[in-house]
Enzyme design. Sequence first.
Site, PDB file in Angstrom:
ATOM      1  N   SER A  11      -4.263  -9.760  -3.009  1.00  8.49           N
ATOM      2  CA  SER A  11      -4.916 -10.566  -4.168  1.00  8.49           C
ATOM      3  C   SER A  11      -4.042 -11.663  -4.550  1.00  8.49           C
ATOM      4  CB  SER A  11      -5.119  -9.783  -5.262  1.00  8.49           C
ATOM      5  OG  SER A  11      -4.121  -9.222  -5.716  1.00  8.49           O
TER       6      SER A  11
ATOM      7  N   ASN B 213       0.857  -1.282  -0.026  1.00 13.67           N
ATOM      8  CA  ASN B 213      -0.140  -0.078  -0.009  1.00 13.67           C
ATOM      9  C   ASN B 213       0.814   1.354  -0.056  1.00 13.67           C
ATOM     10  OD1 ASN B 213      -1.881  -1.730   0.274  1.00 13.67           O
ATOM     11  ND2 ASN B 213      -2.228  -1.499   2.655  1.00 13.67           N
TER      12      ASN B 213
ATOM     13  N   HIS C 195       6.005  -0.454  -2.909  1.00  8.82           N
ATOM     14  CA  HIS C 195       5.541   0.268  -4.007  1.00  8.82           C
ATOM     15  C   HIS C 195       5.678   1.872  -3.671  1.00  8.82           C
ATOM     16  CE1 HIS C 195       2.958  -3.536  -5.265  1.00  8.82           C
ATOM     17  NE2 HIS C 195       4.330  -3.528  -5.611  1.00  8.82           N
TER      18      HIS C 195
END
Length: 236
Positions: free
Chosen positions: A178, A92, A109
């Site tokens: 995911s 995140n 990220h």
Amino acid sequence: MSGNLLVLTGAGISADSGVQTFRDANGLWENHRIEEVASLEAFRSCPDLVHNFYNVRRRQLKDSNIKPNAAHLALSELEAAWPGNFHLISQNVDDLHWQAGSKKVLNMHGQLNQVLCEACNQSMFWSNDLSVTSVCKFCGHVGMLRPDIVWFGESPHFLGLIEDLVRAADIFIAVGTSGVVYPAAGFVHLASQALKIEVNLAPTEKSKYFDEVLRGSSTEVLPSLVDRLLNPVTLR
Ligand SMILES: [Zn+2]
């Protein structure tokens, strides 16, 4: 329990805090595909558009309604109390783990409230809007700042360190991720020595590789999992 504990988090943990994902119902942002705004090519050709995309998201971090939730707080508590090594890897780009008090966070990220100067290569905290006229606090160059976000086609931050941590993990917990975005989706295979626990609302493509799968939102599941890890006498 002790040893090397590694937690990987994804969008699912922030969803319970009301953080919007990058995609709306149509998979678009103001009629642009995400790939059209989250890439270096897009930034070179339409910097205003890309700045605006991230400015909107950066402003969200200041929304007083968006706060760390029970899952973020449970991980902060786990880090503080864990007797062995602890690391938290987040996919995140929000700051909710930091707000919750977590210390050993690797935002693979990037982060919305960090910007990177392409002139001096310095990363710096940035809480306001960014534009093509923003000035680097370090070197003074104008218009050389970009969001410190890992864009499509770019290599994640800290990747070598992260892969070492994954290989050395004794316990690997994946939360709200995911299992389709690489390289993070491959960590479950790299963590070959670890007890692997998945926390996710829905089954993922990687669920079968975990030793234990806990279904539910991270705010429902994590507090009791953390309690179990810290107080193994309550192991159920
Ligand atoms: Zn600079």
